[in-house]
Scaffold this active site. Structure first.
Site, mmCIF file in Angstrom:
data_model
loop_
_atom_site.group_PDB
_atom_site.id
_atom_site.type_symbol
_atom_site.label_atom_id
_atom_site.label_comp_id
_atom_site.label_asym_id
_atom_site.label_seq_id
_atom_site.Cartn_x
_atom_site.Cartn_y
_atom_site.Cartn_z
ATOM 1 N N SER A 1 69.491 80.064 66.396
ATOM 2 C CA SER A 1 69.559 78.647 66.735
ATOM 3 C C SER A 1 70.869 77.980 66.351
ATOM 4 C CB SER A 1 68.392 77.912 66.094
ATOM 5 O OG SER A 1 68.395 78.126 64.698
ATOM 6 N N HIS B 1 64.327 78.869 71.373
ATOM 7 C CA HIS B 1 65.481 78.486 72.196
ATOM 8 C C HIS B 1 65.666 79.409 73.394
ATOM 9 C CE1 HIS B 1 66.805 75.524 69.230
ATOM 10 N NE2 HIS B 1 66.401 76.406 68.333
ATOM 11 N N LYS C 1 60.902 72.156 73.055
ATOM 12 C CA LYS C 1 62.299 72.230 73.481
ATOM 13 C C LYS C 1 62.348 72.217 75.010
ATOM 14 C CE LYS C 1 63.819 73.964 69.094
ATOM 15 N NZ LYS C 1 62.561 74.007 68.334
#
Ligand code: WAQ
Ligand code: MG
Length: 636
Positions: A431, A459, A489
């Protein structure tokens, strides 16, 4: 901070027969202007120096604002004025200021002045154009007051730290010395960017009305007008102004340790501030009154404000209400939760899925359910904090292997053959660096050692692979045993999930404490994530667009001489020094670009960086603009 910013400067000045009595200023949002004006007027009318015949309140829209971290504070206890002055001299001498007796002798000249003397530290010439008035530092406040409160009462200490912090940021100013002109206020200070703000508890005799300020300057004469402009015109908000603690003899010792810890945080350039985003977070957002280009959001596909997603959430709120009412195992399971789990399993190609309140809880929940005393967890050294916390809470033996180093992993796995279970866990996209796990070798290594394999796709989901399915699609390879991801996200909602076999998910439903003992997500949040997943399936171009934008940011930066790399949506821009990274982030903010500085403990000490994250909907022009701003901010 309220949604009705911009910020305003509110100033008060009170006098009688033309002689100054008191003055103060605050920088506050529009909504706090009336209250602030009232409080300042009250303060003017009740001043101990007597009642004024003239009180002026001025309200002006604030200009460009520079955010500065507060100088750290140290306190030196002195018993007499002479001892205080000697301490001041000693501190300044240690910071390279010479001719101190002569400088202190100049104090007399400041007594009648409303401003400070700007003194050349070497030639001892006065540099202010108006010597009767001196230079006045204005347009500054504690960032806290801009954020919420209106004016409170006079606080010498906080106001002095704000002033000293601004003054030390002025070009060419190397130090300041201050003695109050309040006959009952015996505490003064010296300040410099290396010394910080050094309070000297007694620096003058009680009853002495003589006080003043000297700003010491070292630099070219041509720069003096800019220094004065900065002091007199630049709007500054100071962040993390320390709260004055109880005096050492006060009984509240239980708080002292906390304050000292926090002071150490501030001294190390690690003070954290939170900025309020006053609009939906898209590629642009309104942050503290300004429209900024945002390169900090994890809402990679720009789905958090997508009308289809918003509508799905609104429908679910109307049908099921706002809260789920309990844990999934008691009263909190509703159709949107179950629909989302089926959808996630199908999307990732696993037998089943389970959702958690946050990604953090999903990591902690799965790791602690599978591993306990007698087990071994092997964890990449750059894994996310939620994985690290899961490892710690499990009480298993934790072996940290070198970043993405499958040979090191293999060696460490060989060393724990005797453990009951072995779990290997890695971020899919790291990340803070934006690089990828070598999944094919990871799977080969973990299988060879009969270890559980787990990847965190926080991610990766929605970003990697032709259709955004994540790291397995990217490498066209098989699945690990445990696929963790987030709804917060690329899917624009909130929560975490685990995808895997029916056996795994049944086990978690029965054994994962964060799952069992938390109220489930609001049904509307599950419905939003479900709808976002449908949008991604219908519009796989979004995943491709994020990766293209990240590559083009790396390319633009390279053209400007800044080398970085990425394989995801995350573009790290190395800086190194913590304070320099914070300053670069502040300089970007001034240019209208929001990219946060990432510091220890999120990354190792001395590896601070700017962390840019692109979205599918950033335009080429926005990417170019951001790259230019980054280059300028770093060259300051
Ligand atoms: N800009 C430049 N100089 C100023 C300003 C200003 N905004 N305000 C005051 N001065 C000059 C002026 O010559 C005053 O006579 C002198 O500074 C002192 O100002 O940690 O109260 O407002 O507890 O009396 C120090 C706090 C308090 C120490 C200082 O200053 C602590 C104080 P005063
Ligand atoms: Mg005063």
């Amino acid at each position: 901070m309220s949604g009705d910013s911009p910020l305003y400067c509110v100033k008060m000045r009170a006098s009688r027969d033309g002689a100054h009595i008191s003055g103060a200023e605050k920088i506050v949002p529009a909504s706090a202007v009336p209250g602030t004006a009232e409080a300042l007027a009250a303060r003017a009318l009740a001043h101990p120096k007597g009642s004024p015949d003239d009180v002026r309140i001025k309200v002006e829209r604030a200009g460009e604002i520079l955010h500065l971290p507060s100088l750290p504070v140290r306190t030196y206890k002195t018993a007499t004025a002479a001892e205080g002055m000697a301490k001041a001299a000693e501190l300044l001498a240690s910071d390279g200021v010479a001719r101190l007796p002569e400088i202190f002798a100049r104090f007399r000249e400041t007594y009648a002045m409303r401003g400070a003397m700007l003194l050349d530290a070497d030639t001892l010439e006065r540099l202010e154009p108006d010597r009767a008035r001196g230079v006045r530092a204005t347009y500054m406040d504690d960032a806290e007051s801009a954020a919420k409160r209106s004016a409170s009462g006079k606080n010498h200490y906080a106001e002095a730290i704000v002033l000293a912090t601004k003054v030390q940021a002025a070009p060419g100013v190397i130090a300041e010395i201050c003695v109050s002109d309040d006959p009952d206020y015996l505490t003064g200070y010296v300040a410099s960017s290396t010394l910080g703000y050094c309070r000297i508890t007694t620096i003058k005799e009680k009853g002495d009305p003589a006080g003043g300020r000297i700003f010491l300057y070292r630099g070219p004469r041509e720069q003096v007008p800019e220094t004065i402009r900065f002091l007199e015109k630049q709007c500054v908000l100071v962040e993390g102004v320390p709260v004055l603690g109880p005096s050492p003899e006060a009984p509240e010792t239980r708080w002292r340790g906390l304050r000292e810890d926090l002071d150490a945080v501030r001294d190390a350039g690690l003070w954290r501030t939170i900025r309020t985003c006053e609009s939906a977070a898209g590629p642009h957002a309104r942050i503290e009154g300004r429209d900024l280009l945002v390169l900090s959001s994890n809402d990679y596909l720009d789905l958090a404000r997508d009308p289809r997603v918003v509508e799905a959430a609104a429908r679910a709120v109307r049908e099921f209400g706002t809260g789920s009412g309990g844990s999934r195992l008691t009263t909190g399971s509703q159709p949107p939760h179950e629909a989302l789990e089926r959808h996630l399993a199908a999307f990732k190609g696993t037998e089943d899925a389970l959702i958690f309140g946050t990604g953090y809880m999903a990591n902690v929940g799965v790791i602690t359910a599978i591993c306990g005393k007698g087990d071994a967890i092997l964890s990449d050294e750059l894994n996310h904090a939620s994985i690290i916390d899961g490892c710690r809470l499990s009480r298993a033996d934790v072996l940290v292997y070198r970043h993405n180093d499958m040979d090191d992993l293999s060696r460490k796995l060989s060393a724990c053959r005797e453990h009951r279970r072995r779990l290997v866990v890695s971020d899919a996209v790291f990340s803070m660096d934006g690089d990828l796990l070598d999944l094919p070798r990871f799977l080969e290594t973990t299988r060879r050692h009969d270890a559980f394999s787990m990847i965190d796709e926080a991610h990766a989901t929605g970003v990697l692979g032709a259709t955004g399915r994540g790291l397995c699609e990217h490498f066209s390879c098989g699945h690990p045993d445990i696929l963790m991801g987030t709804l917060s996200k690329a899917l624009g909602a909130e929560g975490g999930f685990i995808c895997g076999s029916r056996l795994l998910v049944d086990y978690l439903r029965n054994r994962s404490r964060p799952f069992i003992f938390s109220t489930s997500l609001p049904p509307s949040v599950a419905a939003a994530a479900d709808a976002a997943l449908s949008v991604l399936e219908a519009e796989p171009w979004r995943a491709e667009a994020v990766r293209r934008n990240a590559r083009s940011l790396v390319g633009e930066l390279a053209r400007l001489g800044i080398q970085t790399r990425t394989e995801s949506a995350i573009v790290p821009i190395p800086v190194g020094d913590e304070t320099r990274a914070v300053c670069a982030s502040a300089a970007l903010l001034e240019r209208g670009v929001w990219i946060p500085a990432i510091r220890y403990p999120t990354v190792a000490r001395g590896t601070a960086r700017l962390r840019a994250a692109v979205m599918a909907t950033h335009t080429d022009e926005e990417i170019r603009f951001a790259a230019g701003a980054i280059a300028e901010a770093l060259s300051q």
